[in-house]
Scaffold this active site. Structure first.
Site, PDB file in Angstrom:
ATOM      1  N   THR A 183      21.235  42.594  61.678  1.00 49.49           N
ATOM      2  CA  THR A 183      22.036  43.801  61.798  1.00 49.49           C
ATOM      3  C   THR A 183      22.482  44.051  60.373  1.00 49.49           C
ATOM      4  OG1 THR A 183      22.806  43.232  64.027  1.00 49.49           O
ATOM      5  CG2 THR A 183      24.243  44.640  62.770  1.00 49.49           C
ATOM      6  N   ARG A 219      18.455  47.338  77.041  1.00 51.01           N
ATOM      7  CA  ARG A 219      19.472  46.371  76.601  1.00 51.01           C
ATOM      8  C   ARG A 219      20.350  47.014  75.522  1.00 51.01           C
ATOM      9  NH1 ARG A 219      20.367  43.544  71.419  1.00 51.01           N
ATOM     10  NH2 ARG A 219      21.662  41.758  71.954  1.00 51.01           N
ATOM     11  N   VAL A 220      21.664  46.766  75.597  1.00 50.04           N
ATOM     12  CA  VAL A 220      22.604  47.394  74.661  1.00 50.04           C
ATOM     13  C   VAL A 220      23.089  46.358  73.647  1.00 50.04           C
ATOM     14  CG1 VAL A 220      24.870  48.517  74.478  1.00 50.04           C
ATOM     15  CG2 VAL A 220      23.314  49.142  76.337  1.00 50.04           C
ATOM     16  N   SER A 221      22.978  46.689  72.356  1.00 50.42           N
ATOM     17  CA  SER A 221      23.467  45.823  71.271  1.00 50.42           C
ATOM     18  C   SER A 221      24.986  45.899  71.179  1.00 50.42           C
ATOM     19  CB  SER A 221      22.909  46.299  69.930  1.00 50.42           C
ATOM     20  OG  SER A 221      21.533  46.102  69.871  1.00 50.42           O
ATOM     21  N   ASP A 222      25.569  44.905  70.537  1.00 54.17           N
ATOM     22  CA  ASP A 222      27.020  44.943  70.282  1.00 54.17           C
ATOM     23  C   ASP A 222      27.392  45.961  69.206  1.00 54.17           C
ATOM     24  OD1 ASP A 222      25.588  42.950  68.545  1.00 54.17           O
ATOM     25  OD2 ASP A 222      27.481  43.095  67.467  1.00 54.17           O
ATOM     26  N   THR A 232      27.440  40.540  63.117  1.00 50.36           N
ATOM     27  CA  THR A 232      26.000  40.389  63.299  1.00 50.36           C
ATOM     28  C   THR A 232      25.783  39.150  64.157  1.00 50.36           C
ATOM     29  OG1 THR A 232      23.855  40.139  62.220  1.00 50.36           O
ATOM     30  CG2 THR A 232      25.732  39.109  61.107  1.00 50.36           C
ATOM     31  N   GLY A 233      24.574  39.014  64.693  1.00 53.57           N
ATOM     32  CA  GLY A 233      24.302  37.854  65.540  1.00 53.57           C
ATOM     33  C   GLY A 233      23.770  38.302  66.887  1.00 53.57           C
ATOM     34  N   VAL A 234      23.964  37.473  67.886  1.00 53.95           N
ATOM     35  CA  VAL A 234      23.448  37.788  69.217  1.00 53.95           C
ATOM     36  C   VAL A 234      24.461  38.673  69.947  1.00 53.95           C
ATOM     37  CG1 VAL A 234      22.742  36.800  71.429  1.00 53.95           C
ATOM     38  CG2 VAL A 234      22.071  35.682  69.293  1.00 53.95           C
ATOM     39  N   GLY A 235      24.036  39.889  70.253  1.00 54.43           N
ATOM     40  CA  GLY A 235      24.945  40.892  70.804  1.00 54.43           C
ATOM     41  C   GLY A 235      25.696  40.417  72.037  1.00 54.43           C
TER      42      GLY A 235
HETATM   43  N1  GLY Z   1      23.737  42.142  66.841  1.00 51.54           N
HETATM   44  C1  GLY Z   1      22.595  42.883  67.162  1.00 51.54           C
HETATM   45  C2  GLY Z   1      22.132  42.729  68.531  1.00 51.54           C
HETATM   46  O1  GLY Z   1      22.361  41.726  69.200  1.00 51.54           O
HETATM   47  O2  GLY Z   1      21.489  43.601  69.011  1.00 51.54           O
END
Ligand code: GLY
Length: 282
Positions: free
Chosen positions: A157, A185-188, A206-209
Site C-alpha cells: 500500500t 474484497r474491500v481493503s482497509d 499498510t499490511g493485511v487489510g
Molecule cells: N492494506 C491493503 C490491503 O489489505 O488491501
C-alpha cells in the site's frame, strides 16, 4: 510550525523482492519524500498528501496506481482515501478500475456529500469528471499473477501523513489490494481503519487489510492520541493488540505536537520521512 512529512511504500517482501528492488524502492522513497517536502513548504498538508500519494501511485515499484496487484479474476481494483484532519472530511474510492490515480478521484469526492464510492459507480463518477481510461497493469505484476503470488508478497500500500506550517494534519492512502483476492474484497485503505486523522494526529496503515480492520487501527491510534497518549505510546499499544492474532500491519503517523513515528509488526515496512532531516528505512 515546522512542516513535517512521512510516507510509506508498504512492506518489503523477503521472498518476492530482490536486493536491487530494495535499493530501487529506497531511492524512489527518498526522491518522493524530498519532492513532497518541498511542495509542503508552500502548500497545505491536505494538498501535499494527495500530491505525495499520486507520486507513489505513479511509481510502479509500489502496489498502488501503476503496478497494482492483480486480483484472482485477473483484474486490478484499486482503493484510495484522503482525510483532512482539520475539516474531518473523509473521502475515498473502493475497488475502482482503469484509472491512473485513484487518489485524485478521492480528492474530487471531497467536494461531495456522498464522499466514498465503490466499484463501477466510482469509475462512472471518475469518467464524468474527466478521468480517462488507464490500464495500471505492469508486466511484472502479470508475471506474479501467473505465478499465483506467494503469500508474503501480498502486502503493499502507499501512504503519506503531513503536518503543514499552520499546524494542520492530513493523510492519504492508496492500494492495489493484497493480490489474488476474491473480487469484491474491500481493503482497509479506504476505511477509517487504514486512513484516519483529526487535529491531534493522522495515521496511514499498510499490511493485511483484514487485520487492520479488526484492530480499527488508524482510528484507534488517533483516538488514543486525542485522549492524551503520545503518538509512540498510542502506536505501540495498538500494535501490541495485534499480537494475539498475529496481525500483520505497519503504520506511519504524525501528531499535532510534531512527533513523527512509524512501526511495523513484521519485517519490514519501507518508509521515508522529512522532519528537519531526511530519514529513510535502511
Ligand atoms: N492494506 C491493503 C490491503 O489489505 O488491501
Amino acid at each position: 510550525m515546522q512542516p513535517k512529512i512521512i510516507i510509506h511504500g508498504g512492506f518489503f517482501s523477503e521472498s518476492a523482492d530482490t536486493e536491487e528492488i530494495r535499493i530501487a524502492k529506497r531511492n524512489a522513497l527518498i526522491n518522493i519524500v524530498t519532492e513532497a517536502h518541498e511542495y509542503l513548504q508552500n502548500n497545505s498538508a491536505l494538498k501535499t498528501v494527495i500530491y505525495a500519494v499520486s507520486l507513489l501511485e505513479d511509481c510502479e515499484l509500489f502496489n498502488a496506481g501503476l503496478g497494482s496487484q492483480i486480483q484472482s479474476d485477473g483484474k486490478i481494483r484499486m482503493s484510495a482515501a484522503i482525510m483532512d484532519g482539520f475539516s474531518k472530511k473523509f473521502s475515498g474510492v473502493i475497488n475502482i478500475e482503469e484509472i491512473k490515480n485513484p487518489v485524485f478521484v478521492a480528492e474530487k469526492l471531497m467536494d461531495y456529500e456522498d464522499s466514498v464510492l465503490s466499484g463501477a459507480e466510482a469509475q462512472s463518477f471518475a469518467r464524468q469528471h474527466g478521468f480517462q481510461y488507464y490500464n495500471p497493469e505492469t508486466e511484472s505484476r502479470r508475471r506474479s499473477y501467473i505465478e499465483k503470488l506467494s503469500e508474503s508478497s501480498r502486502v503493499g500500500t502507499v501512504g503519506c501523513v503531513a503536518l503543514d506550517a499552520e499546524g494542520k494534519l492530513a493523510v492519504a492512502t492508496s492500494t492495489g489490494g493484497k493480490g489474488f483476492e476474491v473480487p469484491g474484497r474491500v481493503s482497509d485503505s479506504a476505511t477509517v481503519a487504514g486512513n484516519f486523522g483529526n487535529d491531534f494526529a493522522a495515521i496511514s496503515c499498510t499490511g493485511v487489510g483484514e487485520d487492520i480492520v479488526s484492530a480499527a487501527l488508524a482510528a484507534k491510534i488517533v483516538t488514543r492520541v486525542t485522549d492524551g497518549l503520545s503518538l509512540k505510546d498510542a502506536c505501540d499499544r495498538s500494535m501490541n493488540e495485534l499480537k494475539p492474532y498475529d496481525g500483520f500491519a505497519g503504520v506511519i503517523g504524525i501528531s499535532a505536537d510534531g512527533e513523527v513515528y512509524h512501526t511495523d509488526s513484521h519485517p519490514f515496512m519501507v518508509w521515508a520521512s522529512y522532519a528537519g532531516t531526511l530519514e529513510v528505512f535502511s
